[in-house]
Enzyme design. Structure first.
Site, mmCIF file in Angstrom:
data_model
loop_
_atom_site.group_PDB
_atom_site.id
_atom_site.type_symbol
_atom_site.label_atom_id
_atom_site.label_comp_id
_atom_site.label_asym_id
_atom_site.label_seq_id
_atom_site.Cartn_x
_atom_site.Cartn_y
_atom_site.Cartn_z
ATOM 1 N N LYS A 121 -31.671 11.854 -28.325
ATOM 2 C CA LYS A 121 -31.670 13.296 -28.059
ATOM 3 C C LYS A 121 -31.483 14.118 -29.334
ATOM 4 O O LYS A 121 -32.206 15.088 -29.570
ATOM 5 C CB LYS A 121 -30.547 13.656 -27.074
ATOM 6 C CG LYS A 121 -30.708 13.096 -25.686
ATOM 7 C CD LYS A 121 -29.628 13.609 -24.760
ATOM 8 C CE LYS A 121 -28.247 13.089 -25.089
ATOM 9 N NZ LYS A 121 -28.095 11.644 -24.872
ATOM 10 N N THR A 122 -30.478 13.758 -30.121
ATOM 11 C CA THR A 122 -30.167 14.558 -31.305
ATOM 12 C C THR A 122 -31.338 14.577 -32.282
ATOM 13 O O THR A 122 -31.710 15.633 -32.803
ATOM 14 C CB THR A 122 -28.900 14.017 -31.999
ATOM 15 O OG1 THR A 122 -27.792 14.152 -31.109
ATOM 16 C CG2 THR A 122 -28.608 14.781 -33.281
ATOM 17 N N GLU A 165 -30.150 20.168 -26.867
ATOM 18 C CA GLU A 165 -29.857 18.795 -26.490
ATOM 19 C C GLU A 165 -29.177 18.823 -25.130
ATOM 20 O O GLU A 165 -28.187 19.537 -24.939
ATOM 21 C CB GLU A 165 -28.953 18.159 -27.544
ATOM 22 C CG GLU A 165 -28.649 16.707 -27.306
ATOM 23 C CD GLU A 165 -27.942 16.055 -28.483
ATOM 24 O OE1 GLU A 165 -27.218 15.072 -28.262
ATOM 25 O OE2 GLU A 165 -28.113 16.534 -29.628
#
Length: 464
Positions: A121-122, A165
């Protein structure tokens, strides 16, 4: 109240303001003109960056830190009910707002892209933030990691796009109403909150169901959990689904990923045409993240060739295969990987970058519950390294579980043929690694805890 500040957030107080997700929301609110205050357990560069924006940041948690006129108290799922500032908020009848609700309110009225998945995600959110900024679209964003240094995990932009995110760990991603949602993968993790894959699927289905009518789901065509999720939501009305990956069935197919040292060249087939671009981080895993970002941007109407070029300007995010430095011919790199899939992806990427050199790993397990469920797989992943040092479990928010220690990982690693050593004293690691490393080796510090602090110390020992 300044324009752009949600109601009841004119004077927010954050408990745990230095955390990756919390600090980003605090930054955006401060830049919108809110009077931000909060507390954190220890001093940090993030705390200093927030103070530079005008925020009041207290170190330590105490009831006196909460101002009587605070308009709300913002918390994450990590904050315990007996926190003195939370107790004081109840005494003063100050509303308590979960981090995800605060973020949802900041996204309201903007074209939101929410990036979800058990891992990646990051990186994917960061890639989008960098590329959209490079194209002059001035997005707002909230990321779970720093792009370059403290204070770079969030931004209040003047454009109409907000990239966030979306955290599935506590189901908080179900609060968002994105125009585009990315699901990179769906795997069993966060065992304190999910008992089975069925619960994971139910949670992701709820998230996908919040996509605005006519919006788009960008989802992996390769990962089995994502494929199953796609099958389950395929019939949702007014939802556009675009799959991506190396699978022949993918709508946007990854034709080739060519490693080039610490970068990769990626070729995709998009709308029947080949498109090649560079990803300035190593490994197939990160190349696929970049393709997900590309597809999401295209879903917002941004030309693919423009996005592809802009994605090439992304050079990494803190703790995601971040080069910490080189000493005595040894490069030290830091990785946030703490789930076996992430570990395997990063170790394979570094294995390719190492070529004929040795790969040495310092691994710190994260959470007792995760080690209990996935410790065997973590140990098997470490077999990809030439040698590993394994630290004690970093507890984070958890209390110990009887019988669950790093030995579970070490035994599995040895059974898989790995050369692995237990080191219980974290302070001894720099000397241990300096004694093992030879010129040309790569050293990878890996884990979601404070193992990241060891990189500079290892470099110092190597230098001396």
């Amino acid at each position: 109240m300044a324009p752009g500040i949600p109601a009841a957030m004119e004077r927010p107080h954050f408990i745990g303001i230095g955390g990756a997700g919390m600090s980003g929301i605090a930054q955006i609110l401060a830049r919108r003109g809110a009077k931000v205050a909060g507390s954190d357990a220890k001093e940090s560069g993030t705390a200093e960056a927030l103070r530079a924006l005008g925020a009041t940041v207290h170190i330590g948690h105490a009831a006196a830190h909460l101002a009587d006129d605070a308009s709300c108290v913002i918390v994450s799922s990590a904050i315990r009910a007996d926190n003195p500032e939370l107790v004081r908020a109840a005494e003063l009848s100050i509303p308590v707002v979960h981090r995800s609700d605060a973020l949802a309110s900041l996204m309201r009225g903007l074209r939101a892209i929410a990036v979800a998945g058990t891992h990646g995600k990051t990186t994917t959110t960061s890639m989008l933030a960098v590329a959209l900024s490079e194209l002059g679209l001035d997005p707002s964003y909230a990321i779970g990691g720093d792009l370059a240094g403290p204070g770079t995990n969030a931004r209040h932009g003047e454009g109409d796009i907000f990239v966030a995110e979306a955290d599935e760990s506590d189901r908080s991603f179900q609060k968002y109403d994105p125009e585009v949602a990315i699901v990179l993968n769906a795997e069993l993790d966060h065992h304190a909150n999910y008992a089975s894959m069925e619960e994971i699927y139910d949670s992701f289905e709820t998230f996908v169901g919040k996509i605005v009518p006519g919006g788009t789901l960008v989802v992996s065509a390769d990962q089995s959990g994502a494929v199953e999720l796609t099958r389950r939501v395929r019939d949702l009305a007014s939802l556009n689904i675009v799959t991506y990956g190396e699978s022949e069935t993918a709508d946007v197919r990854v034709h080739k990923v060519t490693p080039r040292g610490l970068t990769s060249e990626v070729t995709v087939v998009l709308n029947g045409r080949y498109l090649t671009f560079t990803v300035s981080v190593p490994g197939r895993h990160y190349a696929l993240n970049a393709v997900a970002a590309l597809v999401a941007g295209v879903a917002l109407g941004i030309p693919a060739h423009n996005l592809a070029s802009a994605l090439g300007t992304y050079t990494g995010v803190k703790r995601r295969l971040q080069l910490k430095g080189e000493a005595a011919g040894v490069q030290v790199i830091d990785s946030y990987a703490h789930h076996p899939t992430e570990m395997t992806a990063d170790l394979e990427a570094m294995r390719g970058a190492a070529a004929d050199s040795r790969l040495l790993v310092v691994f710190q397990p994260h959470l007792f519950s995760r080690t209990q469920e996935l410790g065997t797989e973590m140990g098997q992943a470490l077999a990809l390294a030439d040698a590993s040092v394994v630290l004690d479990i970093y507890p984070a928010r958890e209390d110990p579980i009887p019988g669950i220690t790093s030995a579970l990982i070490i035994d599995a690693a040895k059974a898989a043929g790995a050369d692995v050593t237990a080191v219980h004293d974290k302070a001894a690691v720099p000397e241990v690694i300096a004694g093992m490393a030879k010129p040309g080796d790569l050293v990878l510090t890996m884990g979601a805890g404070d193992v990241t602090d060891l990189g500079p110390q290892i470099l110092d020992h190597l230098s001396s």
